[in-house]
Design a protein around this motif. Structure first.
Motif, PDB file in Angstrom:
ATOM      1  N   LEU A  58     -92.285   6.616  29.721  1.00 10.75           N
ATOM      2  CA  LEU A  58     -91.392   6.716  30.884  1.00 10.75           C
ATOM      3  C   LEU A  58     -91.699   7.993  31.661  1.00 10.75           C
ATOM      4  O   LEU A  58     -91.809   7.974  32.893  1.00 10.75           O
ATOM      5  CB  LEU A  58     -89.942   6.716  30.390  1.00 10.75           C
ATOM      6  CG  LEU A  58     -88.852   6.752  31.452  1.00 10.75           C
ATOM      7  CD1 LEU A  58     -88.925   5.536  32.360  1.00 10.75           C
ATOM      8  CD2 LEU A  58     -87.477   6.812  30.772  1.00 10.75           C
ATOM      9  N   ASN A  59     -91.875   9.105  30.939  1.00 13.15           N
ATOM     10  CA  ASN A  59     -92.227  10.370  31.599  1.00 13.15           C
ATOM     11  C   ASN A  59     -93.561  10.259  32.333  1.00 13.15           C
ATOM     12  O   ASN A  59     -93.814  10.987  33.284  1.00 13.15           O
ATOM     13  CB  ASN A  59     -92.290  11.524  30.582  1.00 13.15           C
ATOM     14  CG  ASN A  59     -90.907  11.932  30.089  1.00 13.15           C
ATOM     15  OD1 ASN A  59     -89.897  11.577  30.700  1.00 13.15           O
ATOM     16  ND2 ASN A  59     -90.844  12.665  28.992  1.00 13.15           N
ATOM     17  N   ALA A  60     -94.434   9.337  31.844  1.00 12.00           N
ATOM     18  CA  ALA A  60     -95.730   9.134  32.506  1.00 12.00           C
ATOM     19  C   ALA A  60     -95.633   8.028  33.568  1.00 12.00           C
ATOM     20  O   ALA A  60     -96.648   7.483  34.005  1.00 12.00           O
ATOM     21  CB  ALA A  60     -96.789   8.783  31.464  1.00 12.00           C
ATOM     22  N   SER A  61     -94.387   7.688  33.937  1.00  6.85           N
ATOM     23  CA  SER A  61     -94.102   6.754  35.048  1.00  6.85           C
ATOM     24  C   SER A  61     -94.466   5.295  34.789  1.00  6.85           C
ATOM     25  O   SER A  61     -94.717   4.537  35.723  1.00  6.85           O
ATOM     26  CB  SER A  61     -94.762   7.213  36.354  1.00  6.85           C
ATOM     27  OG  SER A  61     -94.236   8.453  36.734  1.00  6.85           O
TER      28      SER A  61
ATOM     29  N   MET B  18     -90.136   7.179  25.538  1.00 13.00           N
ATOM     30  CA  MET B  18     -89.795   8.302  26.419  1.00 13.00           C
ATOM     31  C   MET B  18     -91.043   8.900  27.061  1.00 13.00           C
ATOM     32  O   MET B  18     -91.062   9.201  28.251  1.00 13.00           O
ATOM     33  CB  MET B  18     -89.057   9.350  25.570  1.00 13.00           C
ATOM     34  CG  MET B  18     -88.223  10.297  26.351  1.00 13.00           C
ATOM     35  SD  MET B  18     -87.146   9.472  27.522  1.00 13.00           S
ATOM     36  CE  MET B  18     -85.966   8.742  26.394  1.00 13.00           C
ATOM     37  N   MET B  19     -92.110   9.048  26.265  1.00 15.13           N
ATOM     38  CA  MET B  19     -93.352   9.617  26.817  1.00 15.13           C
ATOM     39  C   MET B  19     -93.945   8.702  27.890  1.00 15.13           C
ATOM     40  O   MET B  19     -94.448   9.172  28.909  1.00 15.13           O
ATOM     41  CB  MET B  19     -94.379   9.832  25.687  1.00 15.13           C
ATOM     42  CG  MET B  19     -93.990  10.967  24.752  1.00 15.13           C
ATOM     43  SD  MET B  19     -95.161  11.037  23.355  1.00 15.13           S
ATOM     44  CE  MET B  19     -94.243  12.085  22.237  1.00 15.13           C
TER      45      MET B  19
ATOM     46  N   GLU C  59     -93.866  17.767  20.263  1.00 14.39           N
ATOM     47  CA  GLU C  59     -93.655  16.316  20.305  1.00 14.39           C
ATOM     48  C   GLU C  59     -94.097  15.667  18.997  1.00 14.39           C
ATOM     49  O   GLU C  59     -95.064  16.115  18.379  1.00 14.39           O
ATOM     50  CB  GLU C  59     -94.472  15.724  21.456  1.00 14.39           C
ATOM     51  CG  GLU C  59     -94.035  16.261  22.812  1.00 14.39           C
ATOM     52  CD  GLU C  59     -94.888  15.715  23.946  1.00 14.39           C
ATOM     53  OE1 GLU C  59     -96.002  15.215  23.682  1.00 14.39           O
ATOM     54  OE2 GLU C  59     -94.421  15.803  25.100  1.00 14.39           O
TER      55      GLU C  59
ATOM     56  N   LEU D 276     -87.923  16.605  25.063  1.00 14.02           N
ATOM     57  CA  LEU D 276     -88.822  15.515  25.464  1.00 14.02           C
ATOM     58  C   LEU D 276     -88.110  14.605  26.468  1.00 14.02           C
ATOM     59  O   LEU D 276     -88.664  14.234  27.502  1.00 14.02           O
ATOM     60  CB  LEU D 276     -89.256  14.717  24.224  1.00 14.02           C
ATOM     61  CG  LEU D 276     -90.042  13.426  24.473  1.00 14.02           C
ATOM     62  CD1 LEU D 276     -91.363  13.715  25.181  1.00 14.02           C
ATOM     63  CD2 LEU D 276     -90.315  12.696  23.160  1.00 14.02           C
ATOM     64  N   GLN D 277     -86.845  14.283  26.149  1.00  8.77           N
ATOM     65  CA  GLN D 277     -86.102  13.376  27.020  1.00  8.77           C
ATOM     66  C   GLN D 277     -85.904  13.960  28.412  1.00  8.77           C
ATOM     67  O   GLN D 277     -85.952  13.250  29.412  1.00  8.77           O
ATOM     68  CB  GLN D 277     -84.755  13.050  26.391  1.00  8.77           C
ATOM     69  CG  GLN D 277     -84.049  11.969  27.165  1.00  8.77           C
ATOM     70  CD  GLN D 277     -82.697  11.659  26.613  1.00  8.77           C
ATOM     71  OE1 GLN D 277     -82.462  11.768  25.412  1.00  8.77           O
ATOM     72  NE2 GLN D 277     -81.792  11.288  27.475  1.00  8.77           N
ATOM     73  N   SER D 278     -85.694  15.283  28.470  1.00  7.35           N
ATOM     74  CA  SER D 278     -85.442  15.868  29.794  1.00  7.35           C
ATOM     75  C   SER D 278     -86.730  16.388  30.440  1.00  7.35           C
ATOM     76  O   SER D 278     -86.675  17.117  31.424  1.00  7.35           O
ATOM     77  CB  SER D 278     -84.380  16.960  29.693  1.00  7.35           C
ATOM     78  OG  SER D 278     -84.769  17.905  28.738  1.00  7.35           O
ATOM     79  N   GLY D 279     -87.881  16.005  29.862  1.00  6.66           N
ATOM     80  CA  GLY D 279     -89.163  16.341  30.493  1.00  6.66           C
ATOM     81  C   GLY D 279     -89.532  17.812  30.397  1.00  6.66           C
ATOM     82  O   GLY D 279     -90.358  18.293  31.162  1.00  6.66           O
ATOM     83  N   GLN D 280     -88.909  18.546  29.463  1.00 11.13           N
ATOM     84  CA  GLN D 280     -89.264  19.958  29.282  1.00 11.13           C
ATOM     85  C   GLN D 280     -90.364  20.078  28.225  1.00 11.13           C
ATOM     86  O   GLN D 280     -90.502  19.199  27.377  1.00 11.13           O
ATOM     87  CB  GLN D 280     -88.055  20.738  28.767  1.00 11.13           C
ATOM     88  CG  GLN D 280     -86.902  20.836  29.721  1.00 11.13           C
ATOM     89  CD  GLN D 280     -85.711  21.452  29.018  1.00 11.13           C
ATOM     90  OE1 GLN D 280     -85.848  22.434  28.302  1.00 11.13           O
ATOM     91  NE2 GLN D 280     -84.549  20.851  29.191  1.00 11.13           N
TER      92      GLN D 280
END
Ligand code: NDP
Length: 307
Positions: free
Chosen positions: A181-184, A178-179, A140, A132-136
């Motif tokens: 952040l991954n969604a900007s 984290m999610m 979840e 999850l942290q590395s966006g792979q």
């Protein structure tokens, strides 16, 4: 005061997700694959038993196989590891869920790490946390994944917004941060050592409260028009608290009179009127958790069985 705050209805979103999972299960079954979930419930904790029964029922409704393993309260870590190892090896089991909390003598961390990451439908394994942290692609954790579904399906913009998460637990606070952040989103994570918490919450376009304290976020702590995501589930058993959080609310007063308790989140319901949109308690985030577990089980089945 915004009188048109939008209610983000978790029950409706959960049933849409379950319907989609039902379709996926039908496709898998046509190919001769029945997704299977194994739930491990140790001892007799009333709340856990109710919760586990709803998980088993949801599996049946969607056409998945489910089975319960109920070791006694006195089970050892070694015995639990053996059970997990058997479930890891069984091909017809796609998801393994260990209902928490476990008795004190059981090493919870060791056990959660023993679950095969490919069957880790709770998303608690460090491998899935790392993915999850590395966006792979990862399995979840259900509650934060449910929050992202609420935002996405309600067309709430996330990219470029200031998201403030209050709470940093491994199961809610950290993964939702984290999610987002991954969604900007631009993400701020607050916790019990944060100095001047209202300074951060008042700047939040999107506020996620995962604290475990009834009505902790007060109206003054909220930016007008913000989206409020209330993860907390707290049971009120004192009439004075019900009157304080739900003044003049006949439905709540009746519920309290009938049952002796009612639920409130981590956000004072008085703050909802200031918001642009909010998740109610009950019927918000909590409603998504089982739907996301079903989603994860079908996802694990597809990934494990090459679909
Ligand atoms: P935890 O107790 O694991 O974490 C609580 C977090 O809140 C901690 O990070 C803690 O900070 C922080 N916190 C506590 N007091 C304060 C304070 N005064 N100011 C700022 N931060 C504070 O709880 P969970 O994350 O497991 O759960 C949170 C809530 O969400 C609970 O009400 C739980 O019932 C509910 N929940 C709901 C689910 C659902 O399906 N809707 C699923 C899971 C949980 P610190 O780290 O510094 O101690």
């Amino acid at each position: 005061m915004n009188e048109t705050a939008r209610v983000l209805n978790g029950i409706e979103i959960a049933s849409a997700i379950k319907a989609e999972v039902g379709e996926q299960v039908r496709d898998l079954r046509m190919a001769g694959i029945t997704p299977g979930l194994a739930v491990v419930l140790v001892g007799h904790v009333a709340a856990s038993e109710i919760y586990v029964r709803s998980k088993v029922k949801a599996c049946a409704e969607l056409g998945m196989h489910s089975e319960m393993h109920t070791p006694p309260e006195t089970v050892t870590t070694e015995e639990m590891l053996e059970l997990i190892s058997t479930l890891n090896q069984r091909d017809e089991i796609d998801g393994i869920l260990v209902q928490l909390p476990l008795p004190k003598q059981v090493d919870t961390r060791r056990l959660l790490e023993a679950v095969s990451p490919d069957k880790d439908v709770d998303g608690f394994h460090p491998i899935n946390a790392g993915r999850l942290q590395s966006g792979q692609p990862a399995l979840e954790p259900c509650t934060p994944a449910g929050i992202m579904e609420i935002l996405r399906r309600s067309s709430i913009p996330v990219a470029g917004k200031h998201a403030v998460v209050v709470g940093r637990s491994d199961i809610v606070g950290k993964p939702i941060a984290m999610m987002l952040l991954n969604a900007s989103a631009t993400v701020t994570v607050c916790h019990s050592k944060t100095v001047d918490l209202p300074h951060y919450t008042r700047d939040a376009d999107l506020l996620v409260a995962a604290i475990g304290r009834p009505g902790f976020v007060t109206p003054e702590m909220v930016k007008p028009g913000a989206t409020l995501i209330d993860v907390g589930i707290n049971r009120l058993t004192e009439k004075a608290d019900v009157d304080r959080f739900f003044p003049g609310d006949a439905t709540r007063a009746k519920q309290f009179a009938d049952r002796g308790s009612t639920l409130v989140g981590d956000i004072d319901p008085g703050a909802f009127a200031r918001s642009g949109a909010y998740t109610p308690v009950p019927g918000g985030v909590g409603a998504l958790t089982i739907a996301m577990l079903m989603h994860n089980t079908a996802k694990a089945a597809r990934a494990r069985r090459g679909r």
